[in-house]
Motif scaffolding. Sequence first.
Motif, short mmCIF file in Angstrom:
data_model
loop_
_atom_site.label_atom_id
_atom_site.label_comp_id
_atom_site.label_asym_id
_atom_site.label_seq_id
_atom_site.Cartn_x
_atom_site.Cartn_y
_atom_site.Cartn_z
N LEU A 107 0.83 -1.21 0.00
CA LEU A 107 0.00 0.00 0.00
C LEU A 107 0.86 1.26 0.00
N ARG A 108 1.98 1.23 0.73
CA ARG A 108 2.86 2.39 0.71
C ARG A 108 3.45 2.60 -0.68
N ALA A 109 3.81 1.52 -1.36
CA ALA A 109 4.35 1.65 -2.71
C ALA A 109 3.29 2.18 -3.68
N ALA A 110 2.04 1.74 -3.50
CA ALA A 110 0.97 2.18 -4.40
C ALA A 110 0.56 3.61 -4.14
N TYR A 111 0.60 4.02 -2.87
CA TYR A 111 0.13 5.36 -2.48
C TYR A 111 1.19 6.03 -1.61
N PRO A 112 2.30 6.49 -2.22
CA PRO A 112 3.43 7.00 -1.44
C PRO A 112 3.10 8.23 -0.60
N SER A 113 2.09 9.00 -0.99
CA SER A 113 1.76 10.20 -0.21
C SER A 113 0.61 9.99 0.76
N ALA A 114 0.07 8.76 0.83
CA ALA A 114 -1.05 8.48 1.74
C ALA A 114 -0.57 8.45 3.18
N TYR A 115 -1.50 8.70 4.09
CA TYR A 115 -1.26 8.57 5.53
C TYR A 115 -1.70 7.17 5.93
N ILE A 116 -0.76 6.33 6.35
CA ILE A 116 -1.05 4.92 6.64
C ILE A 116 -0.77 4.63 8.11
N SER A 117 -1.77 4.08 8.78
CA SER A 117 -1.65 3.72 10.20
C SER A 117 -1.97 2.25 10.40
N TRP A 118 -1.63 1.73 11.57
CA TRP A 118 -1.87 0.33 11.92
C TRP A 118 -2.53 0.30 13.29
N LEU A 119 -3.55 -0.54 13.45
CA LEU A 119 -4.22 -0.74 14.74
C LEU A 119 -3.90 -2.13 15.25
N ALA A 120 -3.37 -2.21 16.49
CA ALA A 120 -2.94 -3.50 17.04
C ALA A 120 -3.09 -3.50 18.54
N ASP A 121 -2.96 -4.70 19.14
CA ASP A 121 -2.92 -4.82 20.59
C ASP A 121 -1.66 -4.13 21.13
N GLU A 122 -1.79 -3.55 22.30
CA GLU A 122 -0.68 -2.83 22.92
C GLU A 122 0.56 -3.70 23.07
N ARG A 123 0.37 -5.01 23.21
CA ARG A 123 1.49 -5.93 23.43
C ARG A 123 2.53 -5.85 22.31
N TRP A 124 2.09 -5.48 21.11
CA TRP A 124 2.99 -5.55 19.96
C TRP A 124 3.57 -4.20 19.59
N ARG A 125 3.57 -3.27 20.53
CA ARG A 125 4.15 -1.95 20.30
C ARG A 125 5.61 -2.05 19.85
N GLY A 126 6.39 -2.88 20.57
CA GLY A 126 7.82 -2.98 20.28
C GLY A 126 8.11 -3.46 18.87
N LEU A 127 7.21 -4.23 18.28
CA LEU A 127 7.39 -4.71 16.92
C LEU A 127 6.94 -3.66 15.91
N LEU A 128 5.72 -3.16 16.08
CA LEU A 128 5.15 -2.28 15.06
C LEU A 128 5.83 -0.92 15.01
N GLU A 129 6.44 -0.50 16.09
CA GLU A 129 7.16 0.77 16.05
C GLU A 129 8.44 0.67 15.22
N GLN A 130 8.81 -0.53 14.81
CA GLN A 130 9.98 -0.71 13.95
C GLN A 130 9.61 -0.90 12.48
N VAL A 131 8.33 -0.72 12.14
CA VAL A 131 7.89 -0.91 10.75
C VAL A 131 8.07 0.41 10.00
N GLN A 132 8.83 0.36 8.93
CA GLN A 132 9.05 1.54 8.11
C GLN A 132 7.83 1.78 7.21
N GLY A 133 7.55 3.04 6.93
CA GLY A 133 6.46 3.37 6.02
C GLY A 133 5.14 3.63 6.69
N LEU A 134 5.04 3.38 8.01
CA LEU A 134 3.82 3.71 8.73
C LEU A 134 3.93 5.12 9.29
#
Length: 525
Positions: A202-229
């Motif tokens: 999705l980031r490649a298709a829409y480079p100027s879009a605002y992209i967020s992720w919704l997840a359980d709090e437990r996975w903060r340490g993983l998702l905060e390392q995802v580039q492009g969000l």
Amino acid sequence: MNTREKILPRDVLRTRLAPARGSGRQIVLANGIFDLLHAGHVRYLQAAKREGDVLVVAVNSDASARQLKGPGRPVLDERGRAELVAALAAVDYVVIFDEWNVDATLEILRPHVHAKGTDYTPETVPERQTSARLGIRVAIVGDPKNHSTSSFFAGLRGHGAPLAVPRSAPLANGSAPPGRILIVRLSSMGDIIHALPVAAALRAAYPSAYISWLADERWRGLLEQVQGLDAVLFVPRGSWAGIRSAVARVRAERFDCVVDVQGLYKSAILARLSGAPIRVGFDRRFTREGGAALFYNVRVSPPHGHRIEKNLALAARLGAVCAPRGASAAQLFPLRVPAEAEAALRQELQSKNVQHYFVLTPGGGWRSKCWPAQRFGELHRRLAARTGWRGLISYGPGELPLAQAVRQAAGSPAPLLMDLDLPQLMAALRGAQLFVGGDTGPLHLAVALGTPVVGLYGPTDPVQTGPYSGEDVVVRNAQPHETTYQRSSQHAPSMLSITVDQVEEAALRRIGAASAPGRVEAAAR
């Protein structure tokens, strides 16, 4: 310096830049595909050079360019594009990179300035969070973007030239391209990792879009390392007040599209409560809880195959061009490993005189998909003897007794037991020579980080959840009727049927030390 001498790998270039940095010279990084160099490219790079003293240009690899621009691109291969850029007088060095953006290149090279073209603003630069964290100044340079390679090709098409250059993909339902996208995948580690290619596509298709992720709090340490969000939103566990607050935060973001990768009532209801007018999810035949599909207004019937390919069908429904199965881990899984986690791990390993190591993970959530601790211990004994590497046992919450049982069975030298948080686990996996474990989160994290993997499978199907790499190896003896996905407190017979001999030979084959297939009943996946 001739043109070809300017083109260097990132690690070599980092060393080459050290004297300039030490003398106080300002290093500038510019980046782009540069497919058919034109005047706009030249003006952009000249303006970038004026921001400092040394100009480094990062050029997208062929695979990266294809992911961003689609079939038919690039027209020139990566080496040809790099040489053309390197021939410009303003350019001091060129590096080729595989990722969809230059977050990783910024981490490695640490320039003083990141120069972007005028098709960006400081608020839309994809790497702005990395630059801010590293103290890198972002400069918007060059002339107004009223020329582009794609426009050039479009003009040729109008004159009958048969060029296969795709237009920007619209939403498949005819709506305008989304400007604010929310991905919902609440848990668990392995499932979140299998959904990361959706974010990348999705980031490649829409480079100027605002992209967020919704997840359980437990996975903060993983998702905060995802580039492009652009943001990660969290749902607390066990608190209705917290859930209400999370829903209010999501609604305040005014998303115009939500993609539910999970397919449960909980995730589907959160998608519906987001207020997004476009809600994409799986058709009821492909959701874990069929009624969840009632909350979507765009339903997708994915192909049979790996879970990642199923998930990517959602991104494709939104017009994204998805990376093929053979794409690199960096293209599929936009993960970064925090430098501080790598530094802490390196210090810990140096204190124990460890240079090279392999990782064994005996846990796995359900005992029915785990391999016995005694066999992991024997495997450690053999691999340590054959390779000279130390073993590291990774374990999750509540799994310390299991890890200790492996160490007790492993003999001397004893494997290391290290209590790691998620960023530290990422650092440990990225630095490992080999990973061996069952169908569990750390295995999929190791695959995402490009670590060589041997997966041990029994009641779960590696066709759906096996290592998503053609080089990794799966060891499995299960018959079709033993693919049960049954959770149990006992080892599944299909896992007990896997011998230490099988796994040892698979491990040696994966790291290139085995000279023949031997008795391993395994398939590269």
